[in-house]
Design a protein around this motif. Structure first.
Motif, short mmCIF file in Angstrom:
data_model
loop_
_atom_site.label_atom_id
_atom_site.label_comp_id
_atom_site.label_asym_id
_atom_site.label_seq_id
_atom_site.Cartn_x
_atom_site.Cartn_y
_atom_site.Cartn_z
N ASN A 38 -8.69 -23.37 -6.73
CA ASN A 38 -8.02 -24.56 -6.20
C ASN A 38 -7.23 -24.17 -4.97
O ASN A 38 -6.98 -22.98 -4.72
N ASN A 39 -6.84 -25.17 -4.18
CA ASN A 39 -6.15 -24.83 -2.94
C ASN A 39 -4.66 -25.14 -3.01
O ASN A 39 -4.01 -25.34 -1.99
N LYS A 40 -4.13 -25.21 -4.22
CA LYS A 40 -2.69 -25.49 -4.32
C LYS A 40 -1.87 -24.29 -4.80
O LYS A 40 -0.86 -23.97 -4.22
N LEU A 41 -2.31 -23.64 -5.86
CA LEU A 41 -1.43 -22.65 -6.48
C LEU A 41 -2.18 -21.37 -6.88
O LEU A 41 -3.13 -21.42 -7.66
N MET A 42 -1.69 -20.25 -6.35
CA MET A 42 -2.25 -18.94 -6.70
C MET A 42 -1.13 -18.03 -7.17
O MET A 42 -0.05 -18.02 -6.57
N VAL A 43 -1.35 -17.29 -8.24
CA VAL A 43 -0.40 -16.28 -8.70
C VAL A 43 -1.00 -14.91 -8.42
O VAL A 43 -2.17 -14.67 -8.77
N ILE A 44 -0.23 -14.05 -7.77
CA ILE A 44 -0.70 -12.69 -7.52
C ILE A 44 0.20 -11.71 -8.28
O ILE A 44 1.40 -11.64 -8.04
N GLY A 45 -0.40 -11.01 -9.24
CA GLY A 45 0.33 -10.00 -10.00
C GLY A 45 0.12 -8.63 -9.41
O GLY A 45 -0.31 -8.47 -8.26
N ILE A 84 -5.30 -17.07 -10.85
CA ILE A 84 -4.50 -15.84 -11.04
C ILE A 84 -5.32 -14.61 -10.66
O ILE A 84 -6.49 -14.48 -11.06
N CYS A 85 -4.71 -13.73 -9.89
CA CYS A 85 -5.37 -12.46 -9.57
C CYS A 85 -4.29 -11.38 -9.40
O CYS A 85 -3.11 -11.65 -9.62
N ASN A 86 -4.70 -10.21 -9.00
CA ASN A 86 -3.78 -9.08 -8.84
C ASN A 86 -3.96 -8.43 -7.47
O ASN A 86 -4.99 -8.63 -6.82
N THR A 87 -2.98 -7.59 -7.09
CA THR A 87 -3.12 -6.89 -5.81
C THR A 87 -4.29 -5.90 -5.86
O THR A 87 -4.96 -5.69 -4.86
N ILE A 88 -4.50 -5.29 -7.03
CA ILE A 88 -5.69 -4.44 -7.17
C ILE A 88 -6.48 -4.88 -8.40
O ILE A 88 -5.93 -5.50 -9.31
N ARG A 107 -7.54 -4.21 -0.70
CA ARG A 107 -6.93 -5.32 0.01
C ARG A 107 -7.94 -6.37 0.49
O ARG A 107 -7.67 -7.56 0.51
N GLU A 108 -9.11 -5.87 0.88
CA GLU A 108 -10.11 -6.82 1.41
C GLU A 108 -10.48 -7.88 0.37
O GLU A 108 -10.78 -9.03 0.71
N TYR A 109 -10.45 -7.50 -0.92
CA TYR A 109 -10.82 -8.47 -1.96
C TYR A 109 -9.72 -9.51 -2.15
O TYR A 109 -9.99 -10.71 -2.29
N VAL A 128 5.63 -5.10 -6.86
CA VAL A 128 4.41 -4.53 -6.24
C VAL A 128 3.71 -5.59 -5.40
O VAL A 128 3.29 -5.33 -4.26
N ALA A 129 3.59 -6.80 -5.95
CA ALA A 129 2.95 -7.89 -5.19
C ALA A 129 3.79 -8.24 -3.96
O ALA A 129 3.26 -8.48 -2.87
N VAL A 130 5.11 -8.25 -4.13
CA VAL A 130 5.98 -8.59 -3.00
C VAL A 130 5.77 -7.61 -1.85
O VAL A 130 5.63 -8.01 -0.69
N LYS A 131 5.70 -6.32 -2.19
CA LYS A 131 5.56 -5.30 -1.13
C LYS A 131 4.24 -5.42 -0.39
O LYS A 131 4.10 -4.92 0.73
N SER A 132 3.26 -6.08 -1.00
CA SER A 132 1.98 -6.27 -0.31
C SER A 132 2.08 -7.34 0.78
O SER A 132 1.20 -7.43 1.63
N PHE A 133 3.13 -8.14 0.73
CA PHE A 133 3.22 -9.27 1.68
C PHE A 133 4.47 -9.27 2.55
O PHE A 133 4.44 -9.79 3.65
N LEU A 134 5.57 -8.75 2.03
CA LEU A 134 6.80 -8.74 2.82
C LEU A 134 7.03 -7.32 3.33
O LEU A 134 7.12 -6.38 2.53
N GLU A 135 7.12 -7.20 4.66
CA GLU A 135 7.12 -5.85 5.23
C GLU A 135 8.33 -5.03 4.80
O GLU A 135 8.21 -3.90 4.38
N THR A 136 9.51 -5.63 4.93
CA THR A 136 10.69 -4.89 4.48
C THR A 136 11.29 -5.65 3.32
O THR A 136 12.02 -6.62 3.50
N SER A 137 10.94 -5.22 2.14
CA SER A 137 11.42 -5.93 0.96
C SER A 137 12.66 -5.24 0.40
O SER A 137 12.61 -4.07 0.03
#
Ligand code: URA
Length: 194
Positions: A38-45, A84-88, A107-109, A128-137
Motif C-alpha cells: 500500500n502507499n500509506k504506511l510502511m514499518v521498517i524494523g 512491514i520490512c527490515n533494513t536487512i 540497501r538496494e532491496y 538501527v532503522a533510524v541510523k539508516s535514514f537520519l545521518e546524524t542520529s
C-alpha cells in the motif's frame, strides 16, 4: 535504453538469490516483507531474528506480537493497511546488530521496496532503522515521536523498538510504553489526514 522498473515480486526473487554478504550463507529464509502492498504506511524494523529466519516473515516473535498489538490499537494490521520490512533481509548470527557492510549490501532491496510502494508514512522502528535514514542520529530517545522528511516526500517517524518495551514494564507517564502510546496516536492522526 531505459531500464524497466522491477515489481516487488521481482525484487523479492533477486533477494532470495542474493549472496552479496555473509548472511546469505547462514540464513534459513530471506525475510522480505509482510502485510499489504500500500502507499500509506510502511514499518521498517531492524533485522530478522530466530523466528523470522525460520518462518521467512518479519516480526513474528515476542517483539513482533507486541508490535502487532500496538499497531492494532489504532486499526492498523498486516491484513488491511500496513507493509512491514527490515533494513536487512537475513538474520545476523546471535541476533547481533547488522554490520555496515551487511546494511550496504542489502540497501538496494529496501530502497526498491520504498521506491515501488512510495509510502506516505514510514515508521522507523528502533535505532538501527533510524541510523539508516537520519545521518546524524542523536539516539532513539531524542528522535522518537518526531517527524522527519523521508524519501519521495514521505513523513518518517522513529519509534522505540518493541523489544525495548518488553524490557521496560512501566506504563507511567514518560515511560517508554507511555511514549509509544503517544507516538502511535500521532501516527494515526497524520494517517487519517492523508
Ligand atoms: N526485530 C526486527 O527489527 N525485525 C524483525 O523482523 C524481528 C525482530
Amino acid at each position: 535504453m531505459q531500464q524497466q522498473k522491477l515489481s516487488l515480486q521481482e525484487v523479492k526473487k533477486s533477494c532470495e538469490n542474493c549472496y552479496k554478504c555473509e548472511l546469505g550463507k547462514s540464513r534459513t529464509n530471506v525475510v522480505f516483507s509482510s502485510g499489504v502492498e500500500n502507499n500509506k504506511l510502511m514499518v521498517i524494523g531492524e533485522a530478522p531474528g530466530y523466528y523470522e529466519d525460520r518462518s521467512g516473515i518479519p516480526f513474528v516473535g515476542k517483539a513482533g506480537k507486541l508490535l502487532d498489538k500496538i499497531l492494532e490499537s489504532q486499526g492498523f494490521s498486516r491484513e488491511k493497511n500496513i507493509y512491514i520490512c527490515n533494513t536487512i533481509k537475513c538474520r545476523p548470527p546471535n541476533n547481533r546488530n547488522p554490520l555496515p557492510e551487511e546494511k550496504n549490501a542489502c540497501r538496494e532491496y529496501l530502497d526498491a521496496q520504498i521506491d515501488i510502494l512510495k509510502p506516505a508514512i514510514i515508521i522507523l522502528c528502533g535505532g538501527v532503522a533510524v541510523k539508516s535514514f537520519l545521518e546524524t542520529s542523536p539516539g532513539i530517545t531524542k528522535v522518537r515521536g518526531r517527524w522527519y522528511d523521508g524519501p519521495h516526500g514521505s513523513s518518517m517517524m522513529p519509534i522505540f523498538h518493541p523489544s525495548y518495551l518488553l524490557r521496560n514494564d512501566s506504563r507511567e507517564k514518560g515511560s517508554p510504553k507511555w511514549l509509544m502510546w503517544q507516538d502511535i496516536q500521532e501516527i494515526k492522526r497524520v494517517y487519517d489526514s492523508i
